[in-house]
Design an enzyme around this catalytic site. Structure first.
Site, PDB file in Angstrom:
ATOM      1  CD  GLU A  22     -15.841  -2.853   2.708  1.00 30.06           C
ATOM      2  OE1 GLU A  22     -15.030  -3.668   3.202  1.00 30.06           O
ATOM      3  OE2 GLU A  22     -16.018  -2.739   1.474  1.00 30.06           O
ATOM      4  CB  CYS A  37      -9.228  -3.126   1.208  1.00 27.17           C
ATOM      5  SG  CYS A  37     -10.000  -1.617   0.570  1.00 27.17           S
TER       6      CYS A  37
END
Length: 152
Positions: free
Chosen positions: A82, A108
């Site tokens: 990401e 996360c």
């Protein structure tokens, strides 16, 4: 017989899975695709920063230190998929505002904060990740979060 066309979500999740094959992480292969208006604006996979040895070559620091998944993110030479997708968009001058992230795994907490600040509006992920705080923060920030169900 004509094969039915996959949905846009299926199409982008398939691309995220393909992008994950570029990962150099020995623990988990993650791929991410940033999309706006049904156009791919950036992709990312988890691996060491440019010019730095990959975990496939030097071994996994987290494994050596016996760090469980979902903990001590700073003890890793890799950059998350990401994060790399956001960085690629920035590097090429592409706005991520109002984009959708398709990812092979749940982000996360570190990635969740970056996604929020990057203006990502929707996160679609396939696999789970042991980080409930990330989901709480994305929910609080108003992101649309969807765990991908291939049966839908």
């Amino acid at each position: 017989m004509v094969t039915p066309r996959p949905s846009w979500e299926q199409y982008f999740m398939d691309i995220a899975h393909l992008v994950s094959s570029r990962s150099t992480c020995v623990r988990r292969r993650v791929g991410a695709v940033l999309v706006r208006d049904k156009h791919i604006i950036a992709t990312g996979y988890n691996g060491a920063p440019r010019g730095v040895a990959h975990c496939l070559d030097v071994g996994c620091l987290r494994d050596k230190m016996q760090i469980p998944s979902g903990e001590r993110h700073e003890m890793c030479r890799g950059t998350h998929a990401e994060q790399n997708a956001i960085i690629q968009a920035a590097l090429h001058g592409v706005s991520t505002n109002d984009a959708t992230l398709y990812c092979t795994h749940q982000p996360c907490i570190l990635c969740a904060k970056m996604l929020i600040n990057a203006g990502i509006k929707t996160v679609v992920f396939r696999g789970e990740y042991p980080d409930g705080l990330a989901l709480e923060l994305m929910n609080e920030a108003g992101l649309i979060i969807k765990q991908w169900d291939e049966e839908e």
